[in-house]
Scaffold this motif. Structure first.
Motif, PDB file in Angstrom:
ATOM      1  N   ARG A   7     -19.224  90.403  78.186  1.00 15.25           N
ATOM      2  CA  ARG A   7     -19.473  91.850  78.075  1.00 15.25           C
ATOM      3  C   ARG A   7     -20.132  92.407  79.334  1.00 15.25           C
ATOM      4  O   ARG A   7     -20.869  93.380  79.284  1.00 15.25           O
ATOM      5  CB  ARG A   7     -20.341  92.120  76.851  1.00 15.25           C
ATOM      6  N   ARG A   9     -19.142  94.216  81.652  1.00 13.34           N
ATOM      7  CA  ARG A   9     -18.783  95.593  82.000  1.00 13.34           C
ATOM      8  C   ARG A   9     -19.446  96.627  81.089  1.00 13.34           C
ATOM      9  O   ARG A   9     -19.343  97.818  81.335  1.00 13.34           O
ATOM     10  CB  ARG A   9     -17.275  95.777  81.955  1.00 13.34           C
ATOM     11  N   SER A  10     -20.139  96.196  80.096  1.00 12.90           N
ATOM     12  CA  SER A  10     -20.767  97.111  79.164  1.00 12.90           C
ATOM     13  C   SER A  10     -21.974  97.787  79.814  1.00 12.90           C
ATOM     14  O   SER A  10     -22.936  97.130  80.194  1.00 12.90           O
ATOM     15  CB  SER A  10     -21.219  96.352  77.911  1.00 12.90           C
ATOM     16  N   ALA A  12     -24.213  99.481  78.442  1.00 10.39           N
ATOM     17  CA  ALA A  12     -25.407  99.311  77.607  1.00 10.39           C
ATOM     18  C   ALA A  12     -26.205  98.079  78.020  1.00 10.39           C
ATOM     19  O   ALA A  12     -27.422  98.057  77.895  1.00 10.39           O
ATOM     20  CB  ALA A  12     -25.007  99.212  76.135  1.00 10.39           C
ATOM     21  N   ASN A  13     -25.522  97.070  78.539  1.00  8.76           N
ATOM     22  CA  ASN A  13     -26.215  95.859  78.963  1.00  8.76           C
ATOM     23  C   ASN A  13     -27.043  96.063  80.226  1.00  8.76           C
ATOM     24  O   ASN A  13     -27.863  95.215  80.571  1.00  8.76           O
ATOM     25  CB  ASN A  13     -25.214  94.724  79.206  1.00  8.76           C
TER      26      ASN A  13
END
Length: 74
Positions: A7, A9-10, A12-13
């Protein structure tokens, strides 16, 4: 064990990155660098020349390690 990169590319991370200081941001990226990781791990080798390795890290990565404070003379 490698971290889960599925993940990456998220957005939020990475929201926490907006609140980091310059030194915190530098550390966040440096700690992910495999070359730095190898150099740092070499410092923990009991037979390592710590002075030489510290100088190598200082020169290569632009880091300075704080020296332990020594007791003041009475």
């Amino acid at each position: 064990m490698l971290p889960d990169a599925s993940r990456w590319r998220s957005a939020a991370n990475y929201e926490h990155v907006d609140t980091l200081s310059a030194s915190d941001l530098a550390w966040e990226w440096l700690r992910r660098n495999e070359g730095y990781d190898r150099d740092y791990e070499a410092l923990s080798d009991p037979g390592a020349d710590r002075e030489q390795l510290t100088e190598k890290i200082r020169q290569h990565w632009g880091l300075r390690f704080r020296r332990r404070s020594s007791p003041r003379p009475a």
